[in-house]
Design an enzyme around this catalytic site. Sequence first.
Site, PDB file in Angstrom:
ATOM      1  N   LYS A 219       0.861  -1.189   0.000  1.00 11.59           N
ATOM      2  CA  LYS A 219       0.000   0.000   0.000  1.00 11.59           C
ATOM      3  C   LYS A 219       0.892   1.233   0.000  1.00 11.59           C
ATOM      4  O   LYS A 219       1.604   1.505   0.971  1.00 11.59           O
ATOM      5  CB  LYS A 219      -0.906   0.001   1.230  1.00 11.59           C
ATOM      6  N   ASP A 662     -27.648  38.284 -17.171  1.00  8.11           N
ATOM      7  CA  ASP A 662     -28.687  37.678 -18.004  1.00  8.11           C
ATOM      8  C   ASP A 662     -28.128  37.477 -19.414  1.00  8.11           C
ATOM      9  O   ASP A 662     -28.109  38.404 -20.224  1.00  8.11           O
ATOM     10  CB  ASP A 662     -29.909  38.601 -18.032  1.00  8.11           C
TER      11      ASP A 662
END
Length: 832
Positions: A219, A662
């Site tokens: 590991k 917008d």
Amino acid sequence: MRRDDPLAPYHARRDFRHSPEPAGRTAGRRRPARTLQFVVQRHDARRLHYDFRLEWDGTLKSWAVPKGPSLDPQVQRLAVEVEDHPLDYARFEGTIPQGHYGAGDVAIWDRGTWVPEDEDVAAALQRGKLHFELHGERLHGSWVLFRTSGSQWMLRKRRDAHARPGDGDGVLRASAPTASARRPPRAGHGDPLPEWIAPQLATLVERPPQDARWVYEVKYDGYRMLARLDGREVRLYSRNGLDWTARLPRLAQRLSRLRLGPGWLDGEIVVMDTHGRTDFHALQAQLDGPATDVEYVVFDVPWWQGQDLRDAPLSRRLAVLDGIFDALPADAALGRSRPLDPHHVGQAVLDAACRMQLEGLIGKRLDAPYRSGRSPHWIKLKCRAEQEVVIGGYTEPRGSRGHLGALLVGVWGEDGQLDYAGRVGSGFDAATLAALHARLAPDERATCPFRHRPALPGASRVHWVQPHHVAQVRYATWSRDGLLRQASYAGLREDKPAREVVRERARPVQETATMPTAATPARSSHRPRAPRDDDTVMGVRVTHPGRVVYGTPRVTKLEVVRYHEAMAEYLMPHLRKRPLSLLRCPQGAGGECFFQKHIETRLPPGVVGVEVPASDGPDTQVMVSRPEGIVALAQYGTLELHTWGARTPRLEKADRLTMDLDPDPALPWSQVVEAARLTRVLLEELGLRPFLKTTGGKGLHVVVPLKATRGWDEVKAFARAVATRLASVAPQRFTAQLSKSRRRGRIFVDYLRNGRGATAIAAYSLRARDGAPVAMPLHWDALSPHEDLRGARFNLHNAAAHVADAEAAWADYDASRATLTVKMMKALGVTP
């Protein structure tokens, strides 16, 4: 069909003298919920489709999904309900002969267990909406099936750590077998190289299995990394799909010179110390620089030279990996993680590894395929206890120590709140302390991010930070009250999202045979509950609870009311003391809707009137005073809640600035992102702190909290000046003109929401649009050109799952209120 024989339709359609399908003469007994199985079978009949089956009440409830499941929460798949199948059908693979019902090849595409999320599954199926979790080899996490009409349902992935937004057919393109998932890959070349392969993950277990079919590897203490190789073209990806190629330029160059592939390699990036062990601290230091000493250690090959090897057993993939490394030059930029000598089996192998002072082992089954996500066929065995934690704060240093004292850390609880897990005061050197402080200081916040403010010894000052950073710590044990003992800092984990960090618990090894995945990530306990039979919510009687309010997806009135019940505590801070403009849709979002500021009839509980001065006398408008008022407005057909930019009793003084970006609908999302970032820069240069919010539509709101010192005319003039400045700086991007022709191809910076009486959509409010979208507060770092956050990205069904992040994003909103000064106004040419 007889009531006592749910398999009668199944039997009636088949001739078992010629079909290899299991007869299943009687329905099986219902098994305990913890062992409920599911299976997805790839059925290459007259038309290719996928059969999705859930075990319930002694049979397999079944749906035909023509396009197959998708991991993208925005993608809904048609699922046609078909007859119940016998339980032993879950193991069936084979060819149904021509001329018989369902003629064609059937192969198991995925299998595992499932867990209902509804308390009463029978009622949920009857009602037509079932929430559940899948623990399979390919499919994981939370899902929903909901009926649209008759036998037609929809299957959708719910948003969680296992979702892949924007990856519509990725799970099918990347992993759909042409036959059984257990068969070896077909010979030959020619399959296109996948754009992305999600890695297989290991499950933490208490001890290794006593089984010789397992092999073990070291590991490593590093970062998981996958390499996509196509000759000189090399891309490096972290475990959660982030492109790290630019962070690892030297490694990418070394791999490019090898001209490997086409293929995918799976491994770990590490830095080795003088003893040949991986050094996580050193890796962190390398990643903060040019990363010249980072090595890539390879342990698997899921795809290579036209062959999808994920369906092959590990033994076959290791043989392919042997061939790759045998052909490499001796000075190649790749390391190889080889299985350890199989002399030890079971606990003996872990004992041997720990005696060698290794971090631990990864165990893998030689006969198992490669499966994306958490798998029972890969296991983690640790020699010393480690845990990933979220940093929520730090203390001031004492004595000769510089920068910070101890880290205050936590893990996410099952209800989506951050639980304090203790202090981490060791494992630092001077350079680490300096680097940590530099990372954490910009994320400082005023409030404690933990569920409960921890009781800390001494009188040292605490700096709270946004819970974005993940640390890895080593520790002795957990205390009974959930605190880490003797925790030592090991390093930062930049490869794992903070929201995925939960307390890791080792499973008994026998569970890996029946529980294919680790515990699913924490989910908010405040998600909207499924509709119940009653029609009273928070004391408000709900009329016509079954009325369909949203057609796509199908949402009833009771579900809308339940949403407001669940979100009321989060909505209230945005509504309290503010006059409202309500968008009411009595016949649903698809019917006639209208704005309303007054309620002429008797006001419901929790809703009050507020007098607003007007030229022709006081005007009484609507305001919410208690959470049940939100529910009452939903009962009245209210879908959208728009608020004034001022609060009582100072309604003539604005306490926020809202810049509404917008965009022309034809503009790409990347330009909206750029516009929001430019707006933020301008406002910050002026000395203001802007916050970000989606609108549930095509734009974004950039909101600045203000101290209520300026009148409406001054604030509106300032907002117009901000819009004009943006338009002058980037005229190709912005316009401050109302004219439709001037707005074509640009983003209109709408400053008009800052006038007296104007309103803006409230955070967490629904919108009366397809998808039941929700206006959602955001972190600025959530803004990416690669993930469109507009429209129904946040919606009635997933909003609660994002509440914790949204609340953290705006946690400092009130503390950030600033005075709109004369200097700020003059900087934009506004005369106070």
